[in-house]
Enzyme design. Sequence first.
Site, PDB file in Angstrom:
ATOM      1  CD  GLU A 158      28.181  37.964  61.855  1.00 20.83           C
ATOM      2  OE1 GLU A 158      29.199  37.853  61.157  1.00 20.83           O
ATOM      3  OE2 GLU A 158      28.188  38.468  62.985  1.00 20.83           O
ATOM      4  CD  GLU A 178      28.011  35.089  66.069  1.00 18.75           C
ATOM      5  OE1 GLU A 178      28.937  35.926  66.094  1.00 18.75           O
ATOM      6  OE2 GLU A 178      27.775  34.353  65.098  1.00 18.75           O
TER       7      GLU A 178
HETATM    8  C1  BG6 Z   1      30.764  36.794  63.724  1.00 14.92           C
HETATM    9  C2  BG6 Z   1      30.708  35.395  63.244  1.00 14.92           C
HETATM   10  O1  BG6 Z   1      31.201  37.530  62.630  1.00 14.92           O
HETATM   11  O2  BG6 Z   1      31.636  37.177  64.718  1.00 14.92           O
HETATM   12  C3  BG6 Z   1      31.505  34.397  64.056  1.00 14.92           C
HETATM   13  O3  BG6 Z   1      29.399  34.928  63.041  1.00 14.92           O
HETATM   14  C4  BG6 Z   1      32.765  35.078  64.556  1.00 14.92           C
HETATM   15  O4  BG6 Z   1      31.751  33.295  63.248  1.00 14.92           O
HETATM   16  C5  BG6 Z   1      32.365  36.225  65.463  1.00 14.92           C
HETATM   17  O5  BG6 Z   1      33.628  34.200  65.207  1.00 14.92           O
HETATM   18  C6  BG6 Z   1      33.531  36.942  66.109  1.00 14.92           C
HETATM   19  O6  BG6 Z   1      34.487  37.285  65.153  1.00 14.92           O
HETATM   20  P1  BG6 Z   1      36.009  36.852  65.310  1.00 14.92           P
HETATM   21  O7  BG6 Z   1      36.669  37.283  64.079  1.00 14.92           O
HETATM   22  O8  BG6 Z   1      36.522  37.542  66.513  1.00 14.92           O
HETATM   23  O9  BG6 Z   1      35.991  35.372  65.475  1.00 14.92           O
END
Ligand code: BG6
Length: 471
Positions: free
Chosen positions: A179, A371
């Site tokens: 990211e 993701e």
């Molecule tokens: C992204 C990241 O920002 O979102 C992850 O690459 C992160 O590391 C994911 O865990 C979800 O965000 P959060 O804050 O719910 O864990």
Amino acid sequence: MVFGENFLWGGAIAANQAEGAYDKDNRGISNIDVIPYGERRMKVKLGLDSNIDIRDDEYYPSHTGIDFYHNYKEDIKLLAELGIKVFRTSISWSRLYPNGDELEPNRLGVEFYKNMFSECKKYDIELLVTLSHFDVPIGIVKKYGSWRNREVIALFERYATTCFVEFDGLVKYWLTFNEINIILHSPFSGAGLVFRDNENHNQVKYQATHHVLVASASVTKIAKQINVNNQIGCMLAGGRFYPYSCDPKDVWTALEKERENLFFIDVQSRGYYPSYTKKMFRDKGVNIHMEDEDAEILKNTVDFISFSYYSSRCATYDISDKPVNDGNIIKSVKNPYITVSEWGWGIDPLGLRITMNELYDRYQKPLFIVENGLGAIDIIENGMINDDYRIAYLKEHIKAMSDGVDDGVELIGYTVWGIIDLVASSTGEMSKRYGLVYVDKENDGTGSLKRIPKKSFEWYRNVIKSNGEIL
Ligand code: BG6
């Protein structure tokens, strides 16, 4: 069949949120390890807290994570039962170079990753590895000021070269920086940046970004020199900015927000700074120092575009009277047409299809969704977790992804975020669970760490088995 037979269905985690063992086997501490759980965490994320040491009176979630470091064999066995084709994780820079600037790597760190990657290969699971997932050795933060300092490029090249050499043949897909656009919004956790009094934050962030971009391009070249089969991707915190209305002023604001986000991967995929950056930097009072060789280095572009997708975003020229959504770090005006999760993140499956089409139209390079998932509270009843809400979320997003492929987008794979419950990045909570495998651990760190497959585990197993035909 919409998905090709080699489509990579998978799951993702990251070292700093899962491994734990923060001081085992000579590992040095990293930026994430000094961010305590709770309110102070949010301040550090904004770069307002200059306390970059571990304190005795705080709890630090990353120090123990879900102890993937010691449980990886059991976890990978479960993932093999799930049938995943690709596993995304990251390497902890400070496990290989404890202070960041040693001349030789920590052999115990190298051995850990060799063993863990070999365990995946045992089950024919392909690897997708991020070199820096919100991860900078604290030694680099303190001694060099992290990425604001050009010298860090060479340190990163040394670290990345070690990874490409030591894990050659084990890892095929690499991401340089997780990211990458988050450096603007969460500069300490994103890139280890701490600000001095009265400095222009934008100047520091964009100069640091330039170093990150040069480092990314340089290691892309090195990866190919070591093995031509290495596939290198950039990684964006994705999600299209919609104009809040058809007022041309909103449309223009959305376009500017899009550029602010896409600037990073514009450079990584095209190999040069886009023409719009001239004015963008002028408006922000930014003057980037570049060395003569940089333009040439930047020409080493990525093979594929990867991104996270949790939600779309919404932009308007006048936010004063409009409610703002929580979201994946980048704040957005609340979109009245979509629902939100328990954490206030928008839920917009069609936005995934829109984002895929936008990125593919812009770059014409294969995409990889690395993701996507739902952070939610899970309840154990009679030893089971019936997470129908997570199944519904994933089902809708996979349908949208399938529509995107049908639209003509070239897509390599899809990895569900936090496939095993892990520490949430933005809040440090365990209770914000993404996994298809439950981990018995609470926000305060208590729990047996026992793993329990959820209802979504069986559901995703069938999705993979049917190559996305049975949802
Ligand atoms: C992204 C990241 O920002 O979102 C992850 O690459 C992160 O590391 C994911 O865990 C979800 O965000 P959060 O804050 O719910 O864990």
